[in-house]
Design an enzyme around this catalytic site. Structure first.
Site: not given
Length: 401
Positions: A141, A226, A255
């Site tokens: 994801f 990531d 984030k």
């Protein structure tokens, strides 16, 4: 109707149904606790998918944002501003890298990493134009843009969005043999999550990440990590890769970098790699804006103390130990995780992940399901041990019911 029912009905009527939130309407929050429109308090064990690593309303971050709001919030990259250089310098140092390319959201940062790898492949490695390949892992994801869902294996993410962007090769996560076999002279990068969050907090086999590092060096391929969810303290280290002593060619961050205040993301790498860009070849109006830089600088300063990483490691050991005691007891099939991050596979006979999340909500604990039977637990790093234990007690209550 109650205030909660009214708010939910209005949202259902006037917003696209691209999310399926739990039926709670948050009005305020502080630390690890959220309060709904009717005054009920809930323990937040999701932390905005790691965007709120430092908790809700963290005073240092709110003060940094307020101070910057009084000065200047946006210049665009048409001009320099007085927070930009410090942000890039400090973030590069935190990562042990040389250059930063700031964006806003995680998906934008991943798109930037893809573009960087392709441009590096053509300009530096010498891959023929239009032939660059990037290897990714199944069950990944990385976001929801058209290009990113083109290399997703999640049917819900992909369905009805074609035609898809070419140039990606998907191999099983954790399989070094498959990775080696997929590499060709036109491979420019391997893009992976050190821990797959959306897939259920999947931790790869020991030795996998060092193996990826060795293979990419051997074949002159970029290793792109990531760390949007796994990075910045979540696993008990600044970066999840540190658990195996691995340093990638490029970090993709987001984030928690915005402290739960503003969206901030970045690609961080060497001058040789990010130096492939020239003015006008890539950008973002809000990327690296003064407000984002001010908040992110405070995040970096907080991480430099090491206290949040240490807290995540200490409380994470406790969390993993307590959750591990539930595994194999009939209600929980498997527990995975690292630091203050865990995926709990619920026995199907007990209910779906969604149903367990709703029952926990009734017990005033907020988590979120993924992939049917799994719930994810990722509390703010500032949570107290007492509150964490309280939440775990509620989980035991729900599972035993």
């Amino acid at each position: 109707m109650s205030a909660t029912e009214t708010a939910i009905a209005s949202a259902e009527a006037h917003s696209a149904h691209n999310y399926h939130p739990l039926p709670v309407v948050v009005a305020s929050a502080e630390g690890a606790w959220m309060t709904d429109v009717e005054g009920r308090r809930y323990l937040d064990l999701l932390a905005g998918y790691s965007a709120l690593n430092f908790g809700h309303g963290n005073r240092r971050l709110i003060d940094a944002a307020k101070a910057q709001l009084e000065r200047v919030t946006l210049t665009s990259r048409a001009f320099h501003h007085d927070r930009f250089a410090d942000f890039c310098t400090e973030l590069a140092a935190l990562c042990g890298m040389e250059m930063v390319l700031p964006m806003n959201t995680g998906a934008e940062a991943v798109e930037t990493a893809v573009k960087t790898a392709r441009k590096w492949g053509y300009r530096v490695k010498g891959v023929p134009d239009g032939m660059a390949k990037i290897i990714v892992a199944s069950d990944n994801f990385h976001g929801r843009t058209t290009t990113i869902i083109s290399f997703s294996t999640d049917p819900e993410a992909r369905a009805d969005y074609g035609p898809y962007t070419p140039g990606f090769e998907i191999v099983p996560y954790g399989d070094l043999t498959a990775l080696r076999e997929a590499m060709t002279e036109n491979t420019v990068a391997v893009l992976i999550e050190p821990i797959q969050g959306e897939a259920g907090v999947l931790v790869p086999p020991a030795g996998y990440l060092p193996g990826v590092r060795e293979l990419t060096r051997e074949r002159n391929v970029l290793f792109i990590a990531d760390e949007i969810q796994s990075g910045l303290g979540r696993t008990g280290r600044t970066f999840a890769l540190e658990h195996e002593g691995v340093v990638p060619d490029m970090y993709v961050l987001g984030k928690a970098l915005g402290g739960g205040v503003v969206p901030v993301s970045a690609v961080v790498s060497s001058a040789d790699i990010l130096g492939v860009f020239k003015p006008g070849e890539h950008g973002s109006t809000f990327g690296g804006n003064p407000l984002a830089c001010a908040v992110a600088l405070e995040v970096i300063a907080m991480l430099r103390t090491g206290e949040y990483q240490e807290r995540a490691a200490e409380l994470g050991d406790h969390l993993q130990r307590e959750l591990g005691l539930l595994a194999g007891g009939g209600a929980v099939e498997t527990v995975r995780g690292r630091g203050l991050w865990a995926g709990v596979d619920i026995a199907p006979a007990l209910g779906t992940g969604r149903e367990i999340s709703e029952r926990l909500m009734e017990e005033r604990v907020l988590v979120k399901d993924t992939h049917g039977s799994t719930i994810r637990i990722a509390p703010p790093l500032v949570i107290s041990k007492e509150d964490l234990d309280w939440g775990l007690d509620r989980l035991r209550t729900v599972l035993s019911a």
